[in-house]
Structures are given as C-alpha cells and as structure tokens.
Design a protein around this motif. Structure first.
Motif, PDB file in Angstrom:
ATOM      1  N   THR A  89       0.713  -1.515   0.176  1.00 16.40           N
ATOM      2  CA  THR A  89       0.429   0.219  -0.288  1.00 16.40           C
ATOM      3  C   THR A  89       1.068   1.221  -0.021  1.00 16.40           C
ATOM      4  OG1 THR A  89      -1.829  -1.451   1.143  1.00 16.40           O
ATOM      5  CG2 THR A  89      -2.034   1.083   1.496  1.00 16.40           C
ATOM      6  N   TYR A  90       0.757   2.665  -0.624  1.00 16.64           N
ATOM      7  CA  TYR A  90       1.162   3.193  -0.729  1.00 16.64           C
ATOM      8  C   TYR A  90       0.647   4.710  -0.795  1.00 16.64           C
ATOM      9  CZ  TYR A  90       4.233   1.320  -4.551  1.00 16.64           C
ATOM     10  OH  TYR A  90       5.174   0.228  -5.109  1.00 16.64           O
ATOM     11  N   ASP A  91       1.224   4.895   0.876  1.00 18.03           N
ATOM     12  CA  ASP A  91      -0.139   5.705   2.147  1.00 18.03           C
ATOM     13  C   ASP A  91      -0.107   7.247   1.353  1.00 18.03           C
ATOM     14  OD1 ASP A  91      -1.721   3.663   3.235  1.00 18.03           O
ATOM     15  OD2 ASP A  91       0.737   3.587   4.655  1.00 18.03           O
ATOM     16  N   ASN A  92       1.139   7.582   0.147  1.00 17.25           N
ATOM     17  CA  ASN A  92       1.632   9.209  -0.193  1.00 17.25           C
ATOM     18  C   ASN A  92       1.203   9.385  -0.947  1.00 17.25           C
ATOM     19  OD1 ASN A  92       3.454   6.761  -1.655  1.00 17.25           O
ATOM     20  ND2 ASN A  92       4.241   8.281  -1.396  1.00 17.25           N
ATOM     21  N   ARG A 128      -2.307   8.956  -2.888  1.00 18.73           N
ATOM     22  CA  ARG A 128      -4.480   9.925  -2.619  1.00 18.73           C
ATOM     23  C   ARG A 128      -4.783  10.226  -3.418  1.00 18.73           C
ATOM     24  NH1 ARG A 128      -5.989   7.690   3.058  1.00 18.73           N
ATOM     25  NH2 ARG A 128      -3.637   6.909   4.155  1.00 18.73           N
ATOM     26  N   SER A 187      -5.048  15.527  -7.241  1.00 15.20           N
ATOM     27  CA  SER A 187      -4.138  14.956  -6.067  1.00 15.20           C
ATOM     28  C   SER A 187      -3.507  16.074  -5.284  1.00 15.20           C
ATOM     29  CB  SER A 187      -3.827  14.357  -7.911  1.00 15.20           C
ATOM     30  OG  SER A 187      -3.354  15.121  -8.245  1.00 15.20           O
ATOM     31  N   ASP A 222       0.339  16.550  -2.598  1.00 17.30           N
ATOM     32  CA  ASP A 222      -0.076  15.915  -0.549  1.00 17.30           C
ATOM     33  C   ASP A 222      -0.540  17.740  -0.173  1.00 17.30           C
ATOM     34  OD1 ASP A 222       0.680  13.509  -1.034  1.00 17.30           O
ATOM     35  OD2 ASP A 222       3.501  14.737  -1.087  1.00 17.30           O
ATOM     36  N   GLU A 225     -12.006   9.262  -1.427  1.00 18.68           N
ATOM     37  CA  GLU A 225     -10.942   9.294  -1.743  1.00 18.68           C
ATOM     38  C   GLU A 225     -10.002   7.445  -1.836  1.00 18.68           C
ATOM     39  OE1 GLU A 225      -7.064  10.269   1.415  1.00 18.68           O
ATOM     40  OE2 GLU A 225      -9.265   9.782   2.563  1.00 18.68           O
ATOM     41  N   TRP A 226      -9.230   7.847  -2.547  1.00 15.43           N
ATOM     42  CA  TRP A 226      -8.601   6.651  -2.981  1.00 15.43           C
ATOM     43  C   TRP A 226      -7.024   6.439  -2.819  1.00 15.43           C
ATOM     44  CZ3 TRP A 226      -4.402   5.884  -5.651  1.00 15.43           C
ATOM     45  CH2 TRP A 226      -4.254   4.719  -6.583  1.00 15.43           C
ATOM     46  N   ARG A 227      -6.839   5.323  -2.668  1.00 13.81           N
ATOM     47  CA  ARG A 227      -4.987   4.912  -1.732  1.00 13.81           C
ATOM     48  C   ARG A 227      -4.732   4.068  -3.005  1.00 13.81           C
ATOM     49  NH1 ARG A 227      -4.493   2.494   4.129  1.00 13.81           N
ATOM     50  NH2 ARG A 227      -5.776   1.385   2.966  1.00 13.81           N
ATOM     51  N   ASN A 264      -2.834   1.186  -3.493  1.00 11.85           N
ATOM     52  CA  ASN A 264      -2.578  -0.267  -3.531  1.00 11.85           C
ATOM     53  C   ASN A 264      -2.487  -0.876  -4.465  1.00 11.85           C
ATOM     54  OD1 ASN A 264      -3.709  -1.074  -0.814  1.00 11.85           O
ATOM     55  ND2 ASN A 264      -4.615  -0.406  -0.587  1.00 11.85           N
ATOM     56  N   THR A 302      -2.683   0.518  -9.649  1.00  7.79           N
ATOM     57  CA  THR A 302      -3.603   2.333  -9.538  1.00  7.79           C
ATOM     58  C   THR A 302      -4.105   2.770 -10.912  1.00  7.79           C
ATOM     59  OG1 THR A 302      -1.231   3.125 -11.316  1.00  7.79           O
ATOM     60  CG2 THR A 302      -1.163   2.817  -8.913  1.00  7.79           C
TER      61      THR A 302
END
Length: 548
Positions: free
Chosen positions: A189-192, A194, A241, A243, A279-281, A283, A306
């Motif tokens: 999982t790529y938490d960064n 989203r 998208s 951060d 919200e998509w994260r 994986n 992705t």
C-alpha cells in the motif's frame, strides 16, 4: 435424490461480475449474481475503455457501450488560477488504424452507465442482480460450492445457503471470496499516493465542455475537470491529487471542496452539487492464484493497482471473458482437466506485467512536473498485444521456435501466432445465410464456440480439415473457409461459412500466403488457440481443450 446445484454463482455485480454473467448466459449456462450493496453503484469511477475491451462488447453483442461512450478528450493544462494554457495534449498514445484493429482508440463511459447497459442484457435472460445479499462464508467439495449468505430484509437479516457447481468472486479488493479461499494478496500500500475522485455539477465562466482541463501538476498538486453529460449538462468528473491538498477534509463536505475549486479555476465558478465522492489510496496487490477448487476470483478481487493507464476495469472484464467459456465447457462436461487451471495460468502473468507497468506510470506522473511528459504512454496501453503465448492450452505448429515476448506485448516481434489476439479483417464477403450483413472477419467469431478458420486455395482443399471437425460437437466448434478472390467456393463443402477475402486483409493479418493451406483456431474469447497445417494439428489442439 438431491437437487442439482446452480451452475454458477457470481459474487459482485460490477462490470467484472456482469460480463462474467453475460458471457456464461450467452453460452447457455444459468447464473445468479449477488451484490452486498443494497443499491446499484454510483460514480463515474474508472471510465476508460480500451480497444481490447471494446472488442469484448462486440463479441457479446452489446453495441450500446460504444454508441453511448465518447471519445477521450484532449487535456488543457494551466497553472492554478491562470487562464493561460501551458500545454494541450492527449492522454492516449497514437495508434494507427489498421485492418486488423476495429478500434484503434479508447472510449470514455462512466462505470455507473456501463453497469446499467450491461444489466439490461442479463435482464433479458431473466437474471437480475440480487442486491443486499452478502456472502459470509464458503464451503466446497469435489462436486459443489456452498455459499452462506445473508439477505437484508429491512432491519432484519435472513440467512440462506446457495449451492453452485462453481463460484466466481468479483466482489472487489475488500470482498469476502478471496479471504474465504485463503488466497495471499501480495503487494503493498502506498499511503503517500492518494486521489480524490468525485462526480460534481459545476457552473463556470471558464470551464468548457470540449477539453479536460487540469490546473497544476500531479507532482505538486493538481485538480482536473473532465466534462461528461452522463452526470448532467454541467457535470464533471473531478480528480484532485497531491500532498498539498487535505483530501480527507475535501471528501467530507461541499464547502472545502468549493473553496479549492474557486482557488484553482479562474473566473466565476460555483459548485452546484456533489453527487458522489471517494478518497482513493494506491494499493498494488495481486493474489497468488486466481482459483482454488471450484472457486475463482476476477477483477479487483484478484488484483488492484493504480488508476494510471486505465487498465484496472479493463483487466477485470478481460479476466471474466477468459474464464467464462472455460467454465461453460467444464459445466457441460466437455473440458479437459487442465482447462480451468489455464485461467489462472494465463491471467497471472498478464496481471503481473500490468501491475509493474501501471505502477511505473503512476510514479512518472508523480515525479515529472510537466504534465504532457508525465502522461506519455505507449501503444501497449490499448491491450491489443496482450497474449497467452506461453499457455499450455495453445498450440503453434507453423512458426515454431520463435523467442517469447512479454505477456503485455510492449515489444512486438511482428509475428501472429497461437496465444495472440485474433485480428480482424474488413472487406470480406461471407457467403450463405450465416453471412447476412457481415463484412468483417470478427463478425464470424462467437463467444459460444471455437471458430476454425481454414485458409485454402479453394473450398475443396479444405475438405480434409472440415471432415475432421465432424468428430466435435457442432454447437461448440464452428468452421469458416477463407478464400482469396476468384477461388472456387463450393458452398456445399460443409463449412459453417465461406469467407471471400476480397481485399486481402485476412490473408495479410494472419500472415498466410495465397495458395497455402493453413488452419487458425480462434477461441471463444478472441484469442488464437492454434495455428496448424492440417486436420491432425486441429485434433492435437482440441485434445488440450476437450481431453482425449
């Protein structure tokens, strides 16, 4: 005497599940399809349909998908708050229109609309999605699967057991089927990474309806508006998208979302309505196998990745199309023991390549600040070169000894061999009753049978192969003799169709020399199962499919 179980239970009523249902129903296999959610899904979600998937809808005779869909819009990119266009570019690669490819560009159709169109076709068989039915546990033995489900009736839950010969899990990454089967979900999982994805109505003095308009870049933060009348005349699929954006807060309320839109979009702008938002994260995972016993997983239940490249939804429906014809033969008692095993064996390598590719694409979008460069993609994104050349159930006896290529076909070798997609050929004339209104070779193919193409100097030269086909069930093995213009047709040779290749595209696309006799067997999923020289080769191929 115990009652015979349902042939196939499908868990999950998204596009993957409905394509599986429709493919099986076309093959005469009854199904039930259950869905945990009490209502049909909302949202555009993943709207990109690639050319290989559009061919599936051609095979399944669902023309409304293409007719209702729209072209991919070009993208105009701006700095946030600016009216100056920084770049205009396409999110799709250039792909030349060739005789072998009826679709050389992708199309856009929201998932909510796609599901509605597909449901109409299974409704015609008397099969309706059973909403509000949740799978809890699975038991299986050598003869059947027992699915323990809970059906919601108002505030009450009613337990039930559904017995089926086979079960397909198309219930998504968080679904019950894969977990009940104990399959390992490898990956991370790529938490960064989203995204916020939303269907909205927006009135604006600046936003138009011809282009997708993006503000900023994916590296530092971007907001994009894709116009779509599927939502409303003023409807957009909104993606956010980066951060720099507080996505959880934006997902919770209209006020914060409208404030960001006003900050990024110049001119007068108003967020009229938020119809759907998630919200998509990121994986990136896949199961270690796509089958266990009499149960199978497909789509997001088997692999998640992705959204870069628009491969996920397409891969799920292609899973189903690969599996359904094999399940149909197995249920009818006509399949070899290895046929069902080939589903996982064929799809696993394809999905592994796809996960690697889409992960690299997402990383490219995140790290390159120039959007037009970040979105550069190769033609393999259209999935026309996805192949099963290493499969144990395909047979190549003409071009032997060629080097393998990757299953996604990102590097092509110029050959058309067993395991490849079967090309189209326009400008043909199909003689006899079966040829009514057919002008393309793909229109001869069917999702309910193998089609044996016999390229021959004249119809009589095809007789040895056609006579050999009499050993097989005529409902699941069809034949077509493919002739060059001017060749003797002899319509009474016993073929299901005589195809006159008036423009020469069939011979060219299948790389057959005029005057040569060659047999190409096309599977029900549009893949070349075999390329052989004679009736003996055909027999050897069908031994792989039906057994000795």
């Amino acid at each position: 005497m115990s009652q015979a179980p349902l042939p196939v239970l499908i868990v999950g009523a998204g596009p993957t599940g409905i394509v599986a249902a429709l493919s099986l129903l076309r093959n005469g296999i009854p199904v039930r399809i259950i869905e945990k959610d009490p209502h049909s899904r909302l949202g555009q979600r993943g709207p990109g349909l690639m050319p290989r998937t559009l061919e599936i809808f051609d095979y399944l005779n669902v023309p409304e998908v293409y007719q209702t869909s729209s072209e991919f819009p070009n993208i105009k990119n701006y700095d946030q708050g600016s009216t100056e266009v920084k770049a205009t570019y396409s999110m799709l690669p250039d792909y030349p229109k060739t005789p072998g490819t009826p679709h050389n560009q992708g199309r856009m159709l929201g998932q909510q609309t796609l599901e509605r169109l597909l449901r109409k076709h299974i409704d015609a068989y008397g099969v309706q999605t059973e909403l509000g039915v949740e799978l809890r546990t699975i038991e299986q033995d050598e003869n059947r699967v027992r699915a323990h489900v809970v059906r919601r009736d108002g505030d009450n839950e009613v337990e039930d057991v559904i017995e089926a010969a086979y079960l397909i899990g198309a219930d998504g990454a968080k679904g019950a089927v894969r977990k009940q089967l104990g399959l390992t979900f490898f990956g991370e999982t790529y938490d960064n990474i989203r995204l916020l994805i939303s269907d909205v109505r927006v009135t604006s003095s600046f936003l138009g309806r011809e282009y997708m308009q993006t503000f900023g870049n994916f590296k530092d933060g971007a907001i994009g508006f894709r116009p779509t009348k599927e939502i409303a005349e003023d409807g957009y699929q909104l993606t956010i998208s980066g951060d720099n954006h507080d996505l959880p807060t934006l997902a919770k309320g209209k006020v914060a979302l409208e404030a960001l839109i006003k900050k990024c979009v110049p001119g007068d702008v108003k967020l009229e309505e938020v119809l759907w938002c998630t919200e998509w994260r990121a994986n990136v995972r896949m199961a270690d196998t796509f089958s266990k016993g009499r149960c199978f997983v497909a789509g997001d239940a088997a692999h998640v990745h992705t959204p870069a490249g628009g491969q996920g939804l397409n891969s799920g429906m292609q899973d189903s199309f690969n599996l359904a014809w094999k399940l149909a033969l197995a249920y009818k008692g006509l399949a070899s023991s290895s046929l069902l095993e080939s589903y996982s064996a064929e799809r696993l390598p394809v999905i592994a390549d796809m996960l690697n590719m889409t992960t690299k694409l997402m990383e490219r979008q995140r790290t390159i600040s120039v959007p037009s460069k970040a979105f550069q993609r190769g033609p393999h994104m259209f999935m026309l070169s996805v192949n099963y050349r290493p499969s144990g159930i395909v047979l190549e006896e003409v071009k032997t000894g060629i080097e393998p290529i990757d299953t996604y076909g990102s590097i092509r070798d110029g050959n058309i061999v067993a395991g490849d997609r079967a090309p189209d050929a326009p400008g043909v004339e199909v003689l006899g009753q079966a040829g009514e209104d057919k002008t393309r070779l793909m229109q001869v193919f069917t999702p309910t049978a193998h089609t044996v193409l016999v390229f021959a100097p004249d119809a009589n030269a095809a007789l040895p192969v056609l006579e050999g086909l009499t050993a097989f069930d005529a409902s699941i093995v069809k034949s077509a003799v493919v002739l060059a213009p001017g060749a003797a047709t002899h319509p009474d040779v016993g073929a299901n169709a005589i195809v006159v290749d008036n423009e020469g595209h069939a011979y060219s696309e299948y790389q057959v020399e005029k005057g040569e006799t060659r047999v190409v067997v096309v599977r029900p999923d549009g893949v070349i199962g075999a390329t052989v020289k004679d009736a003996g080769g055909v027999k050897r191929y069908f031994e792989k499919i039906f057994g000795q």
